[in-house]
Scaffold this motif. Structure first.
Motif, PDB file in Angstrom:
ATOM      1  N   ALA A 195      90.681  38.720  -9.045  1.00  0.00           N
ATOM      2  CA  ALA A 195      91.728  37.813  -8.568  1.00  0.00           C
ATOM      3  C   ALA A 195      92.932  37.902  -9.494  1.00  0.00           C
ATOM      4  O   ALA A 195      92.792  38.147 -10.698  1.00  0.00           O
ATOM      5  CB  ALA A 195      91.215  36.379  -8.514  1.00  0.00           C
ATOM      6  N   THR A 196      94.110  37.696  -8.908  1.00  0.00           N
ATOM      7  CA  THR A 196      95.348  37.653  -9.685  1.00  0.00           C
ATOM      8  C   THR A 196      96.020  36.309  -9.459  1.00  0.00           C
ATOM      9  O   THR A 196      96.310  35.942  -8.313  1.00  0.00           O
ATOM     10  CB  THR A 196      96.312  38.782  -9.281  1.00  0.00           C
ATOM     11  OG1 THR A 196      95.653  40.037  -9.399  1.00  0.00           O
ATOM     12  CG2 THR A 196      97.550  38.766 -10.175  1.00  0.00           C
ATOM     13  N   ALA A 197      96.254  35.590 -10.547  1.00  0.00           N
ATOM     14  CA  ALA A 197      96.939  34.296 -10.480  1.00  0.00           C
ATOM     15  C   ALA A 197      98.415  34.506 -10.809  1.00  0.00           C
ATOM     16  O   ALA A 197      98.747  34.971 -11.912  1.00  0.00           O
ATOM     17  CB  ALA A 197      96.312  33.311 -11.463  1.00  0.00           C
TER      18      ALA A 197
ATOM     19  N   LEU B 104      92.441  26.238 -12.867  1.00  0.00           N
ATOM     20  CA  LEU B 104      91.932  27.311 -12.018  1.00  0.00           C
ATOM     21  C   LEU B 104      90.621  27.865 -12.553  1.00  0.00           C
ATOM     22  O   LEU B 104      89.665  28.094 -11.782  1.00  0.00           O
ATOM     23  CB  LEU B 104      92.972  28.430 -11.918  1.00  0.00           C
ATOM     24  CG  LEU B 104      92.553  29.683 -11.148  1.00  0.00           C
ATOM     25  CD1 LEU B 104      92.334  29.363  -9.676  1.00  0.00           C
ATOM     26  CD2 LEU B 104      93.606  30.791 -11.309  1.00  0.00           C
ATOM     27  N   GLU B 105      90.560  28.083 -13.847  1.00  0.00           N
ATOM     28  CA  GLU B 105      89.383  28.727 -14.423  1.00  0.00           C
ATOM     29  C   GLU B 105      88.122  27.877 -14.266  1.00  0.00           C
ATOM     30  O   GLU B 105      87.006  28.396 -14.305  1.00  0.00           O
ATOM     31  CB  GLU B 105      89.652  29.069 -15.893  1.00  0.00           C
ATOM     32  CG  GLU B 105      90.675  30.206 -16.041  1.00  0.00           C
ATOM     33  CD  GLU B 105      91.092  30.472 -17.482  1.00  0.00           C
ATOM     34  OE1 GLU B 105      90.486  29.849 -18.388  1.00  0.00           O
ATOM     35  OE2 GLU B 105      92.020  31.286 -17.689  1.00  0.00           O
ATOM     36  N   LYS B 106      88.306  26.587 -14.044  1.00  0.00           N
ATOM     37  CA  LYS B 106      87.155  25.704 -13.821  1.00  0.00           C
ATOM     38  C   LYS B 106      86.493  25.950 -12.466  1.00  0.00           C
ATOM     39  O   LYS B 106      85.327  25.592 -12.281  1.00  0.00           O
ATOM     40  CB  LYS B 106      87.599  24.247 -13.926  1.00  0.00           C
ATOM     41  CG  LYS B 106      88.029  23.816 -15.317  1.00  0.00           C
ATOM     42  CD  LYS B 106      88.580  22.405 -15.309  1.00  0.00           C
ATOM     43  CE  LYS B 106      89.098  22.017 -16.703  1.00  0.00           C
ATOM     44  NZ  LYS B 106      89.728  20.661 -16.705  1.00  0.00           N
ATOM     45  N   VAL B 107      87.241  26.534 -11.519  1.00  0.00           N
ATOM     46  CA  VAL B 107      86.689  26.729 -10.171  1.00  0.00           C
ATOM     47  C   VAL B 107      86.446  28.207  -9.851  1.00  0.00           C
ATOM     48  O   VAL B 107      85.989  28.525  -8.756  1.00  0.00           O
ATOM     49  CB  VAL B 107      87.622  26.107  -9.107  1.00  0.00           C
ATOM     50  CG1 VAL B 107      87.751  24.610  -9.333  1.00  0.00           C
ATOM     51  CG2 VAL B 107      89.001  26.774  -9.100  1.00  0.00           C
ATOM     52  N   LEU B 108      86.744  29.101 -10.787  1.00  0.00           N
ATOM     53  CA  LEU B 108      86.528  30.529 -10.556  1.00  0.00           C
ATOM     54  C   LEU B 108      85.068  30.914 -10.792  1.00  0.00           C
ATOM     55  O   LEU B 108      84.339  30.217 -11.516  1.00  0.00           O
ATOM     56  CB  LEU B 108      87.426  31.351 -11.486  1.00  0.00           C
ATOM     57  CG  LEU B 108      88.932  31.347 -11.198  1.00  0.00           C
ATOM     58  CD1 LEU B 108      89.663  32.138 -12.278  1.00  0.00           C
ATOM     59  CD2 LEU B 108      89.241  31.911  -9.819  1.00  0.00           C
ATOM     60  N   PRO B 109      84.636  32.038 -10.211  1.00  0.00           N
ATOM     61  CA  PRO B 109      83.306  32.574 -10.546  1.00  0.00           C
ATOM     62  C   PRO B 109      83.268  32.968 -12.026  1.00  0.00           C
ATOM     63  O   PRO B 109      84.313  33.009 -12.701  1.00  0.00           O
ATOM     64  CB  PRO B 109      83.191  33.803  -9.643  1.00  0.00           C
ATOM     65  CG  PRO B 109      84.253  33.657  -8.603  1.00  0.00           C
ATOM     66  CD  PRO B 109      85.345  32.864  -9.231  1.00  0.00           C
TER      67      PRO B 109
END
Length: 501
Positions: free
Chosen positions: A111-113, A84-89
């Motif tokens: 955002a909340t994962a 996920l962190e690879k595609v987050l701002p």
């Protein structure tokens, strides 16, 4: 040849319908019968594979309406926080929460994962908020299969669109939502309701004359199934009492609304399956009397036992009662608590453990406190029960209707003495009065205190009986529900249907 079982939803605290399907799946695997279990409800709080795996289904057996049109398979989650962190701002701050991680970005955006569990770091969904407004939810399994889009309305987030993706991220179709209105937009097709989406799936499954469709839940989808069955044989599984006794007389019968469509369209149903001979015989009488028809009805238990659990009887906790079910009003677990509290006066060592989860938990906690039973009545929550029953001496049910009663079957399979009301259909199937327990007369017009007193007296009487002998009779009853016996019934029914004209 494939047997398709069609249901609606599934959850962590599933009903007897889902457990019956899980047992059926086990039987079909042993028979070498290809089986598919179709779920048609939207499920937002969990990857459906986690729910189906929890009941023992295989991923390859599951068809989910909403991902059917994509190339996503039903599979356990494997998309991680690292992915996920690879595609987050750009992340300004990372805050661990309970089974979640919050990410803070620039411009009041965060955002909340939400995670399957903390240890794995596997992401179920991510919710994006701009300012104070929820704007999007992304859903993950082994990849990103769906997004929901929201807009503020009357100080609340209003869902207006879902988009479903292929594994490579390309959009497959959109669901446009406006209150109760749903429109599904494909590249080459527009569908104006969920009913049309279901029809599209059923047609694409292209059922053949070698296929069988089993309807587990027909509500809001029975007509679509029957009209788009192709050449398949169609059967209805009757999971509960099929009619209302209070609204039935010599001239008319009121079918249970869950089965009304299939019963009123019996000419389009090839067969029905009941879990007990008692219900089969009653249905046959009623169809002949009220409809002048003789439908094909098979009796096949909705569950089966891999083995009988036979510990030394002396190892069981003395004066111990157990019951297991959803914590729902129709189970009358408050009666059970009050009955045990009364019986405790004559049986000082008496205890009751209640397994299961549901909406009645708070009420039951209050009843336990009201009667001062905190030390000997315990709510144990939802657990896998396979190896639990054998630690108790007796099983208590206050339910006033059981189409079969999977927990009753499991209890006799562990040799428990049984006590319950003489109500259709499970109790008289698994409780032989005076042999493996007590079957109590039930008057639906009686008051709650009368029911409680009747049950309390029965509990005292049960523990004054020869419990080891009672246990042996329970094992005798349970022997008819071994896997092999139930598999033979399914094999015979399937072969009969595929060879009927």
């Amino acid at each position: 040849m494939t047997v398709y079982s069609i249901n609606k939803g599934i959850g962590w605290a599933s009903s007897g319908v889902e457990y019956a399907q899980a047992y059926r799946g086990q039987v079909f695997r042993k028979l070498g019968v290809k089986a598919k279990f179709i779920f048609t409800d939207w499920i937002s709080y969990e990857n459906i594979a986690h729910l189906t795996r929890n009941l023992g289904f295989k991923d390859r057996e599951i068809i989910w309406l909403y991902t059917f049109f994509t190339d996503f398979e039903v599979r356990a989650g494997s998309f991680t926080l690292d992915d996920l962190e690879k595609v987050l701002p750009p992340i300004l701050e990372r805050k661990p929460l309970n089974k979640a991680v919050r990410y803070i970005f620039a411009n009041d955006f965060w955002a909340t994962a939400y995670l399957k569990d903390l240890s794995s770091g596997i992401v179920d969904r991510v919710e994006y908020v701009s300012g104070a407004n929820l704007v999007r939810k992304d859903y993950y399994s082994y990849g990103h299969y769906c997004s929901e889009f929201y807009a503020p309305e009357s100080n609340r987030a209003k869902l207006y669109q879902r988009r479903f993706y292929n594994e490579d991220g390309t959009a497959v179709y959109d669901e446009i939502i406006d209150g109760d209105q749903e429109i599904f937009k494909f590249k080459d097709d527009i569908l104006y309701s969920k009913h049309e989406l279901l029809i599209k799936m059923l047609r694409e499954l292209n059922f053949s004359k070698k296929d069988i469709i089993l309807i587990d839940r027909a509500e809001d989808q029975g007509q679509e199934i029957l009209e788009n069955r192709g050449k398949a044989r169609v059967g209805t599984i009757v999971h509960a009492d099929h009619f209302s006794e209070a609204e039935t007389n010599d001239a008319t019968i009121l079918w249970n609304n869950y089965y009304e469509y299939e019963f009123e369209h019996a000419d389009q149903i090839d067969f029905y399956i009941t879990a007990t001979d008692l219900q089969k015989e009653l249905m046959e009488e009623q169809f002949l009397k009220y409809k002048g028809k003789k439908p094909q009805i098979y009796t096949i238990p909705v569950g089966s036992l891999k083995e009988l659990k036979k510990p030394d009887f002396a190892s069981r906790q003395p004066f111990s009662l157990v019951t297991a079910s959803r914590l729902a009003s129709e189970k009358h677990l408050d009666w059970a608590i009050r009955a045990v509290a009364k019986a405790k006066k004559a049986l000082p060592e008496l205890s009751l453990d209640i397994y299961g989860s549901g909406s009645e938990r708070t009420m039951l906690e209050e009843v336990i406190k009201e009667v001062g039973a905190e030390d000997y009545v315990h709510l144990k929550g939802h657990q896998q029960m396979d190896d639990i029953y054998q630690h108790y001496q007796a099983y208590l049910t206050c339910s006033t209707s059981e189409g079969f009663g999977l927990t009753l079957m499991e209890a006799v399979g562990s040799g428990l003495a049984m006590v319950g009301f003489d109500v259709r259909y499970g109790n008289p199937t698994f409780i032989a009065d005076g042999e493996n327990g007590l079957l109590l007369p039930y008057d639906r017009l009686a008051t709650v205190p009368e029911h409680v007193n009747e049950m309390s007296r029965a509990i005292v009487k049960l523990f004054s009986s020869d419990l080891p002998a009672t246990s042996e009779k329970s094992y005798e009853i349970a022997s008819k529900y071994r896997d092999k016996q139930v598999a033979k019934l399914w094999k015979k029914a399937i072969e009969s249907e595929l060879h009927r004209d």
